[in-house]
Design a protein around this motif. Structure first.
Motif, PDB file in Angstrom:
ATOM      1  N   ASP A   1      59.025  36.704  37.975  1.00 47.44           N
ATOM      2  CA  ASP A   1      58.564  37.470  39.126  1.00 47.44           C
ATOM      3  C   ASP A   1      58.223  36.512  40.252  1.00 47.44           C
ATOM      4  O   ASP A   1      57.454  35.567  40.074  1.00 47.44           O
ATOM      5  CB  ASP A   1      57.316  38.280  38.766  1.00 47.44           C
ATOM      6  CG  ASP A   1      57.641  39.411  37.795  1.00 47.44           C
ATOM      7  OD1 ASP A   1      58.791  39.881  37.809  1.00 47.44           O
ATOM      8  OD2 ASP A   1      56.748  39.810  37.030  1.00 47.44           O
ATOM      9  N   VAL A   2      58.805  36.745  41.409  1.00 47.12           N
ATOM     10  CA  VAL A   2      58.465  35.978  42.607  1.00 47.12           C
ATOM     11  C   VAL A   2      58.058  37.016  43.646  1.00 47.12           C
ATOM     12  O   VAL A   2      58.902  37.655  44.252  1.00 47.12           O
ATOM     13  CB  VAL A   2      59.652  35.140  43.101  1.00 47.12           C
ATOM     14  CG1 VAL A   2      59.258  34.349  44.346  1.00 47.12           C
ATOM     15  CG2 VAL A   2      60.141  34.213  42.000  1.00 47.12           C
ATOM     16  N   GLY A   3      56.764  37.201  43.780  1.00 47.90           N
ATOM     17  CA  GLY A   3      56.299  38.329  44.588  1.00 47.90           C
ATOM     18  C   GLY A   3      56.809  39.604  43.948  1.00 47.90           C
ATOM     19  O   GLY A   3      56.673  39.803  42.742  1.00 47.90           O
ATOM     20  N   GLN A   4      57.424  40.442  44.718  1.00 52.58           N
ATOM     21  CA  GLN A   4      57.964  41.688  44.162  1.00 52.58           C
ATOM     22  C   GLN A   4      59.371  41.490  43.600  1.00 52.58           C
ATOM     23  O   GLN A   4      59.922  42.387  42.964  1.00 52.58           O
ATOM     24  CB  GLN A   4      57.992  42.765  45.253  1.00 52.58           C
ATOM     25  CG  GLN A   4      56.601  43.173  45.713  1.00 52.58           C
ATOM     26  CD  GLN A   4      56.628  44.062  46.925  1.00 52.58           C
ATOM     27  OE1 GLN A   4      57.550  44.022  47.731  1.00 52.58           O
ATOM     28  NE2 GLN A   4      55.598  44.876  47.067  1.00 52.58           N
ATOM     29  N   TRP A   5      59.934  40.322  43.836  1.00 55.52           N
ATOM     30  CA  TRP A   5      61.307  40.077  43.403  1.00 55.52           C
ATOM     31  C   TRP A   5      61.395  39.724  41.928  1.00 55.52           C
ATOM     32  O   TRP A   5      60.546  39.035  41.396  1.00 55.52           O
ATOM     33  CB  TRP A   5      61.919  38.912  44.194  1.00 55.52           C
ATOM     34  CG  TRP A   5      62.272  39.225  45.613  1.00 55.52           C
ATOM     35  CD1 TRP A   5      61.575  38.832  46.728  1.00 55.52           C
ATOM     36  CD2 TRP A   5      63.398  39.960  46.085  1.00 55.52           C
ATOM     37  NE1 TRP A   5      62.207  39.288  47.856  1.00 55.52           N
ATOM     38  CE2 TRP A   5      63.324  39.984  47.500  1.00 55.52           C
ATOM     39  CE3 TRP A   5      64.468  40.604  45.455  1.00 55.52           C
ATOM     40  CZ2 TRP A   5      64.274  40.618  48.290  1.00 55.52           C
ATOM     41  CZ3 TRP A   5      65.409  41.242  46.253  1.00 55.52           C
ATOM     42  CH2 TRP A   5      65.313  41.260  47.646  1.00 55.52           C
ATOM     43  N   LYS A   6      62.487  40.167  41.323  1.00 55.99           N
ATOM     44  CA  LYS A   6      62.877  39.641  40.015  1.00 55.99           C
ATOM     45  C   LYS A   6      63.932  38.579  40.305  1.00 55.99           C
ATOM     46  O   LYS A   6      64.976  38.878  40.894  1.00 55.99           O
ATOM     47  CB  LYS A   6      63.504  40.741  39.149  1.00 55.99           C
ATOM     48  CG  LYS A   6      62.544  41.862  38.800  1.00 55.99           C
ATOM     49  CD  LYS A   6      61.649  41.474  37.649  1.00 55.99           C
ATOM     50  CE  LYS A   6      60.627  42.580  37.394  1.00 55.99           C
ATOM     51  NZ  LYS A   6      59.461  42.088  36.664  1.00 55.99           N
ATOM     52  N   ARG A   7      63.660  37.352  39.911  1.00 59.49           N
ATOM     53  CA  ARG A   7      64.653  36.301  40.155  1.00 59.49           C
ATOM     54  C   ARG A   7      65.114  35.721  38.823  1.00 59.49           C
ATOM     55  O   ARG A   7      64.307  35.537  37.893  1.00 59.49           O
ATOM     56  CB  ARG A   7      64.059  35.185  41.019  1.00 59.49           C
ATOM     57  CG  ARG A   7      63.615  35.658  42.392  1.00 59.49           C
ATOM     58  CD  ARG A   7      63.478  34.500  43.355  1.00 59.49           C
ATOM     59  NE  ARG A   7      64.776  33.947  43.741  1.00 59.49           N
ATOM     60  CZ  ARG A   7      64.920  32.919  44.569  1.00 59.49           C
ATOM     61  NH1 ARG A   7      63.867  32.305  45.072  1.00 59.49           N
ATOM     62  NH2 ARG A   7      66.125  32.477  44.881  1.00 59.49           N
ATOM     63  N   ALA A   8      66.409  35.415  38.765  1.00 60.52           N
ATOM     64  CA  ALA A   8      66.951  34.785  37.556  1.00 60.52           C
ATOM     65  C   ALA A   8      66.320  33.398  37.440  1.00 60.52           C
ATOM     66  O   ALA A   8      66.420  32.573  38.350  1.00 60.52           O
ATOM     67  CB  ALA A   8      68.472  34.669  37.662  1.00 60.52           C
ATOM     68  N   TRP A   9      65.665  33.152  36.321  1.00 63.05           N
ATOM     69  CA  TRP A   9      64.877  31.924  36.138  1.00 63.05           C
ATOM     70  C   TRP A   9      65.762  30.839  35.531  1.00 63.05           C
ATOM     71  O   TRP A   9      65.822  29.714  35.995  1.00 63.05           O
ATOM     72  CB  TRP A   9      63.696  32.277  35.229  1.00 63.05           C
ATOM     73  CG  TRP A   9      62.576  31.299  35.182  1.00 63.05           C
ATOM     74  CD1 TRP A   9      62.387  30.212  35.981  1.00 63.05           C
ATOM     75  CD2 TRP A   9      61.481  31.346  34.284  1.00 63.05           C
ATOM     76  NE1 TRP A   9      61.231  29.570  35.636  1.00 63.05           N
ATOM     77  CE2 TRP A   9      60.649  30.246  34.597  1.00 63.05           C
ATOM     78  CE3 TRP A   9      61.100  32.194  33.239  1.00 63.05           C
ATOM     79  CZ2 TRP A   9      59.464  29.976  33.896  1.00 63.05           C
ATOM     80  CZ3 TRP A   9      59.921  31.934  32.551  1.00 63.05           C
ATOM     81  CH2 TRP A   9      59.113  30.836  32.884  1.00 63.05           C
ATOM     82  N   TYR A  10      66.461  31.204  34.486  1.00 65.77           N
ATOM     83  CA  TYR A  10      67.454  30.303  33.884  1.00 65.77           C
ATOM     84  C   TYR A  10      68.384  31.151  33.044  1.00 65.77           C
ATOM     85  O   TYR A  10      68.102  32.305  32.739  1.00 65.77           O
ATOM     86  CB  TYR A  10      66.793  29.186  33.058  1.00 65.77           C
ATOM     87  CG  TYR A  10      65.881  29.663  31.967  1.00 65.77           C
ATOM     88  CD1 TYR A  10      64.557  29.980  32.234  1.00 65.77           C
ATOM     89  CD2 TYR A  10      66.336  29.795  30.647  1.00 65.77           C
ATOM     90  CE1 TYR A  10      63.718  30.438  31.231  1.00 65.77           C
ATOM     91  CE2 TYR A  10      65.497  30.238  29.634  1.00 65.77           C
ATOM     92  CZ  TYR A  10      64.178  30.565  29.947  1.00 65.77           C
ATOM     93  OH  TYR A  10      63.354  31.007  28.962  1.00 65.77           O
ATOM     94  N   PHE A  11      69.525  30.572  32.707  1.00 67.77           N
ATOM     95  CA  PHE A  11      70.556  31.310  31.974  1.00 67.77           C
ATOM     96  C   PHE A  11      70.788  30.644  30.616  1.00 67.77           C
ATOM     97  O   PHE A  11      71.691  29.824  30.485  1.00 67.77           O
ATOM     98  CB  PHE A  11      71.875  31.313  32.764  1.00 67.77           C
ATOM     99  CG  PHE A  11      71.849  32.141  34.021  1.00 67.77           C
ATOM    100  CD1 PHE A  11      72.338  33.446  34.031  1.00 67.77           C
ATOM    101  CD2 PHE A  11      71.342  31.613  35.211  1.00 67.77           C
ATOM    102  CE1 PHE A  11      72.328  34.213  35.195  1.00 67.77           C
ATOM    103  CE2 PHE A  11      71.321  32.377  36.378  1.00 67.77           C
ATOM    104  CZ  PHE A  11      71.817  33.673  36.362  1.00 67.77           C
ATOM    105  N   PRO A  12      69.981  30.938  29.618  1.00 66.84           N
ATOM    106  CA  PRO A  12      70.126  30.239  28.345  1.00 66.84           C
ATOM    107  C   PRO A  12      71.429  30.622  27.642  1.00 66.84           C
ATOM    108  O   PRO A  12      71.832  31.787  27.660  1.00 66.84           O
ATOM    109  CB  PRO A  12      68.904  30.718  27.537  1.00 66.84           C
ATOM    110  CG  PRO A  12      68.554  32.037  28.127  1.00 66.84           C
ATOM    111  CD  PRO A  12      68.926  31.964  29.570  1.00 66.84           C
ATOM    112  N   ARG A  13      72.084  29.638  27.072  1.00 69.85           N
ATOM    113  CA  ARG A  13      73.230  29.924  26.213  1.00 69.85           C
ATOM    114  C   ARG A  13      72.721  30.028  24.779  1.00 69.85           C
ATOM    115  O   ARG A  13      71.595  29.600  24.499  1.00 69.85           O
ATOM    116  CB  ARG A  13      74.275  28.813  26.333  1.00 69.85           C
ATOM    117  CG  ARG A  13      74.933  28.874  27.699  1.00 69.85           C
ATOM    118  CD  ARG A  13      76.081  27.911  27.844  1.00 69.85           C
ATOM    119  NE  ARG A  13      76.697  28.095  29.142  1.00 69.85           N
ATOM    120  CZ  ARG A  13      77.485  27.196  29.743  1.00 69.85           C
ATOM    121  NH1 ARG A  13      77.756  26.049  29.136  1.00 69.85           N
ATOM    122  NH2 ARG A  13      77.992  27.444  30.925  1.00 69.85           N
TER     123      ARG A  13
END
Lengths: 998, 121
Positions: free
Chosen positions: A627-639
């Motif tokens: 969560d970045v403020g109200q945004w949902k942001r992709a944090w990392y893309f685990p394989r």
């Protein structure tokens, strides 16, 4: 006694009502539809319904309304729906209702906690403040948990509330609060005049005290019948809304009133789509307060025995619900109105043991009628005690000035000390109450808002006067609200009854003896003695007395007790009542559920969730979001098999070795357009803009007037008169506000438009040595060569057939592009870029890798590496401040002496001596780890990561005289170890910046 | 919740649509770089914060988005008047101990031209 044996055939209005089965503490009982839980319990002969707060004394039902201090129960519908502290007097009965008593263990009839009653000499007023003081540590571990367990009300449910609550705003000309005789008359008058009217009452039906005042006749009909006919008439009018089961709990500024309507708490099986409650927020041009009055009890020894109740309550149970509260009833009063209870009972064949009247020589029609009915009247006498522990069995009567006493057996005792006008809402409206010496009560004085009080809450004791006053007020309010009053509305009303008279304070025999418990406030177990003691111990203001004794606190907020308490305090202080003062009436009038207030704003609806156009792709590709403020942001893309650390390391490596694709759509974006756009940019940012060529970009810094960094971002000049400004994700809204503020109020002469375009453009960052190869096949009409499109340039063209604003810029230190496309195309373009990227070994990366990559390059994040006290110079960004500029926001602030001091904290890099050790962000930094505690802290870590590309940890920090210290060793003391660090420059990777152009 | 009259929309709207924006009539000097430290301190940091009538800025942020000025009584929380940004301080006559009731609604929009006064810094 579980067979409705106290319901009197032919008595009351429930007549043919259907049976409603319910249970109380597990016992199966029957009542009637239309009952309250209290009337149904009384019909079954049950008076003992609860245990008191402090002494665990057996308690019965005092009232028949919202003022109830004693009869608080839990209503359990199911595991999640367990509502504590419900007043049995307002809970409508439904078939299947399940009620349980509170504050008792193991059972209501045998309660271990009742030992407190014997221990009461140690539990006097203010005992919380005096006892439980030693040892200090015991408060948290021992005293508080045990006190909370022993003294208390109901238990809060421990599951999430499964119910829905709804909310409505409403506007009207005239809002009438209270649906008794006065409220109905005022509403009719206003509605007939054509005003838009809302009338609200807390009960299921309009009628108020006409419920029990059987002698009243209005408009030629019995009072109650008139009320029901009028309610139907009002409900049928287009300009009227009738709200029942709706309590006005708060009166706020500018005639804004909050009401809670209980929609389904009275239904056996509410439809699932019904809300439990509805919050009404009503704005009224005029408010008519018709809130009535509340009867006071008599204050005498052991006046809390179950079976002792207010006279008007007993009449309500009798005349409305057809329930006799006893078979041999005593009355103790200091006014006339209680006589009518005795008369009603006697006429219906219930024995009245005696009326005890404090007055020496009571006279009048009611007294005469009682006498004529053969009721024994003991004038000039007082009830000095009540016997019977779980139910009163006798009242002890004595001449009020002393003498021989005798016990009169009773199974119920009705008391009335007179009526207290309900000025709660008036007082909440900031109106000032005034003490009326003649009648010894507080009445509405100076009004602060557009409202008027009518009837009993205005001190009008007589029904005919009340109706006349209400009609006049209703018509006046309608007229003031703009309605055209055509015909005068008239009503004839009469009643033999009156509510005048009575007494306040302790009755004779309330005793100065420490052992006498003459209750003033039942809910908080406050006795007359407690209030006297509070005064003796130095409390002078009624506000102090209240807090010391807890008189008037908790769920009933002293509706029956405040005036008694005040009178006793005034008497003890030997001061006139107005000098002692009245405690403040605050919202809510009665308890309001959190559900009604929180309403829809819970769970998903608590705060908007913002998702980018590319969010669905990230979701299907396994992104972990932050969560970045109200945004949902992709944090990392685990394989598969990767933890966060491994995923971020791989993403960081891939960006520098091949390329990475990053969703930067959340960046704030503002378009600055107009002939004076460049001049405006000059004023809002530290940098020079006028000479920035079209098609080029610049990193801009925005300051506040005090010279501190407010925001930053890359700005592209699309045309002579058009800038595409980017802001930090979190700063988008406030930067827009800041720009608008200056444009509208300080620089209104500039011809500029500002448009927020954050949501309009999706942004796909492609970063890394392969970035150009990846996007080249997709881009049309833009020469991507280094010569044609160097670092920090912007071009408009097309990508994948849709328009783009293509930036060549970098937040990684690699050659990079940021592809802006209309948000609707965001995911499609992303997928095309992704397909190309895969051919070149690119990966998608998230915000964590973005943070690491930018930190490797020493790029700051405003709000992380700055904190509102950092200047461009502190951050090492002096180069971005236009030295030749005559003005910009912050230029004077920067010149303040403190901002030029040499010992300011400056942004530097830190390397741990142990390269594997990653510092904690926010950790403090000291120069000498051997100095005595408290150490002098010279700075703190602002950013810290493991850098896979560098092969060691990296950190940024704000350190006093930081740039002078480059090469020095400093220390970061942590709980388990003190970490040795070396001060470095802020750039850890590709110090010369060659890769940007590579 | 207060009702606030937006002088641009010429309507009373609920407080939810507005955002407070600090003291009004603080004009950024055109020669800001020439200010002394004391003057800058007065301009940027010092606020009067009186009890009673305040001149303050509001923004109709969830409406027309305009900044405007208002006179409000901090004791009663009542608006005396609202007016557009850039307009001079309204002349309220002699300050009264207490404002007349209903003033927020009735004093507004009657077009009584406020006397201009020299703007204090």
């Amino acid at each position: 006694m579980t067979n409705e044996s106290f319901r009197i055939p032919g008595q009351g209005r429930l007549g043919q009502a259907r049976l409603a089965r319910f249970s109380f503490d597990g016992e199966g009982l029957a009542g009637l539809e239309g009952d309250t839980l209290a009337s149904a319990l009384l019909a079954n002969g049950i008076h003992l319904v609860g245990r008191s707060f402090k002494y665990h004394r057996p308690r019965g039902i005092l009232s028949a309304g919202a003022e109830e201090p004693n009869a608080l129960v839990g209503i359990h519908r199911d595991a999640a729906r367990r509502t504590p502290n419900v007043r049995a007097t307002v809970q409508e009965l439904y078939d299947g209702l399940n009620a349980v008593s509170q504050n008792r263990w193991p059972s209501l009839k045998f309660d271990v906690g009742a030992v407190n009653d014997l221990a009461s000499p140690f539990l006097s007023a203010g005992f919380y403040y005096k006892t439980f003081m030693w040892p200090k540590a015991a408060w948290k571990q021992f005293y508080e948990p045990n006190i909370r367990a022993a003294a208390g009300l109901g238990v809060a449910p421990d599951l999430p509330d499964p119910d829905r609550y709804s909310a409505r705003f409403a506007h009207c000309d005239v809002l009438v609060l209270g649906g008794g005789a006065a409220g109905i008359a005022a509403a009719l008058a206003a509605a007939e005049a054509g005003a838009r009217v809302i009338i609200a009452d807390e009960q299921a039906q309009l009628g108020g005290s006409l419920r029990f005042e059987t002698g009243a006749r209005i408009g030629g009909a019995a009072g109650w019948d008139w009320a029901q006919a009028s309610a139907a008439r009002l409900a049928a009018m287009d300009n009227v809304r009738v709200l029942t089961r709706a309590t006005a709990f708060g009166y706020y500024a500018q005639n804004f009133v909050g009401l809670v309507e209980r929609v389904s708490d009275h239904l056996p099986q509410p439809m699932p789509d019904l809300p439990r409650e509805r919050l009404w927020q009503v704005r009224a041009k005029r408010v008519v307060l018709a809130t009535g009055a509340i009867e006071r009890h008599m204050v005498f020894a052991d006046n809390d025995r179950p079976g002792i109740m207010l006279a008007s309550a007993a009449r309500t149970y009798f005349n409305h619900y057809g329930v006799a509260v006893g078979r041999n009833v005593g009355v103790y009063t200091a006014n006339d109105s209680a006589y009518h209870a005795a008369i009603d009972f006697k006429k219906a064949g219930v024995n009245i043991a005696a009326i005890v009247d404090l007055r020496d020589n009571p006279q009048g029609a009611a007294v005469d009628e009682a006498r004529a009915l053969g009721i024994e009247i003991n004038a000039g006498r007082a009830v000095i005690a009540a016997t019977g522990r779980q139910r009163i069995n006798a009242m002890v009567v004595r001449p009020k000035n002393g003498g021989a006493s005798r016990a009169i057996p009773v199974d119920a005792l009705l008391t009335s000390a007179g009526w207290t006008p309900s000025v709660h809402l008036f007082s909440q409206s900031r109106g000032k109450v005034a003490f009326d010496e003649a009648t010894r009560r507080f009445l509405p004085g100076d009004y602060a808002q557009d409202c008027v009080s009518v009837g009993a809450c205005n001190g009008t004791d007589n029904l005919a006067d009340t109706i006349a006053e209400a009609i006049a007020a209703g018509e006046k309010a309608a007229k003031e609200a703009g309605a055209k009053v055509s015909k005068g509305f008239k009503l004839k009303a009469e009643t033999p009854e009156g509510w005048a008279g009575g007494m306040i304070g302790a009755a004779p025999g309330a005793g100065l003896d420490a052992k006498v418990k003459a209750f003033v406030d039942f809910q908080n177990d406050v006795t007359a003695k407690d209030i006297r003691q509070a005064v003796r111990e130095g409390m002078r203001s009624i506000e102090h007395v209240k807090r010391f004794t807890t008189n008037g606190m908790a769920t009933d907020q002293g509706k029956t007790s405040n005036i008694h308490g005040l009178a006793i305090a005034a008497e003890t202080l030997d001061k006139p009542i107005p000098e002692v003062g009245l405690t403040t009436f605050r919202a809510p009038y009665t308890p309001v559920t959190f559900g009604a207030i929180v309403n829809h704003a819970r769970g998903e609806l608590f705060d908007p969730t913002r998702r980018t156009a590319i969010h669905p792709w990230a979701e299907t590709h396994g992104a972990v979001f932050e969560d970045v403020g109200q945004w949902k942001r992709a944090w990392y893309f685990p394989r598969p098999g990767e933890d966060m650390h491994a995923a971020v390391d791989r993403e960081c490596r891939t960006v520098r070795n091949a390329a990475g694709i990053f969703d930067a759509s959340t960046l704030g974006k503002i378009e600055v357009v107009g002939p004076d756009a460049a001049a405006f940019m000059e004023l809002l940012y530290t940098n020079p803009w006028k000479r920035l060529d079209t098609g080029r970009c610049r990193y801009g810094i925005m300051l506040r007037e005090d010279g501190f960094i407010y925001d930053d971002g890359v700005v592209g000049r699309l045309a002579e008169d058009r800038f595409h400004v980017t802001t930090t994700t979190g700063g988008a809204a406030r930067v827009m506000n800041h720009m608008e503020d200056y444009l509208q109020t300080e620089f209104p002469h500039l011809k500029v438009y500002l448009t927020s375009i954050s949501e309009q453009w999706a942004v796909i960052a492609v970063q890394g040595p392969k970035s150009r190869d990846i996007i080249a096949p997709l881009v049309e009409g833009i020469d991507l060569s280094n010569e044609a499109m160097p670092h920090m340039s912007v071009r408009e063209g097309r990508i994948c057939g849709v328009p783009t604003r293509l930036f060549r810029m970098s937040f990684t230190g690699e050659r990079g592009f940021e592809i802006n496309v209309p948000a609707d195309y965001g995911q499609a373009v992303w997928e095309a870029v992704w397909a190309e990227g895969e051919k070149h070994g690119a990966c998608a990366y998230g915000t964590e890798a973005m943070h690491v990559l930018r930190a490797e390059k020493g790029y700051i994040i405003v709000g992380q590496d700055t904190d509102g006290t950092v200047t461009p110079n502190d951050a090492g960004l002096d180069w971005a401040v236009g030295k030749k500029k005559a003005d910009f926001v912050g230029i004077r602030g920067l010149a303040r002496p403190d901002l030029g001091m040499p010992d300011r904290k400056q942004l530097v890099g830190l390397r741990t001596r142990d390269p594997k050790l990653v510092l904690e962000e926010g950790a403090q930094i000291v120069a000498d780890p051997r100095q005595p505690i408290p150490m002098k802290m010279i700075g703190h870590v602002t950013s810290s990561y493991w850098s896979e590309n560098c092969g060691h940890s990296i950190a940024l920090a704000l350190v006093e005289r930081g740039r002078e210290r480059i090469g020095e060793t400093l220390w970061v003391p942590m709980p388990d170890a003190t970490i040795e660090v070396e001060v470095t420059g802020t750039v850890f990777f590709d110090e010369k910046g060659e890769r940007l152009n590579g | 919740m207060l009702l606030i009259r937006c002088p641009y929309c010429e309507e009373e709207r609920p407080e939810l649509e507005f955002r407070h924006a600090g003291e009004a009539h603080l004009v950024r000097p055109s020669n800001i770089t020439a200010m002394s430290d004391e003057d800058f301190e007065g301009y940027f940091f010092i606020r009067s914060n009186p009890k009673g009538l305040v001149y303050e800025r509001w923004r109709h942020i969830h409406g027309c988005a305009r900044f405007f000025n208002a006179v409000r009584d901090t004791v009663t929380d009542k608006f005396v008047t609202t007016y557009k940004a850039g307009e001079p301080k309204p002349d309220l006559g002699k300050p009264k101990a207490r404002l007349p009731r209903k003033s927020a609604r009735e004093n507004v929009g009657k077009g009584k031209p406020a006397k201009g006064r020299a703007e204090p810094r």
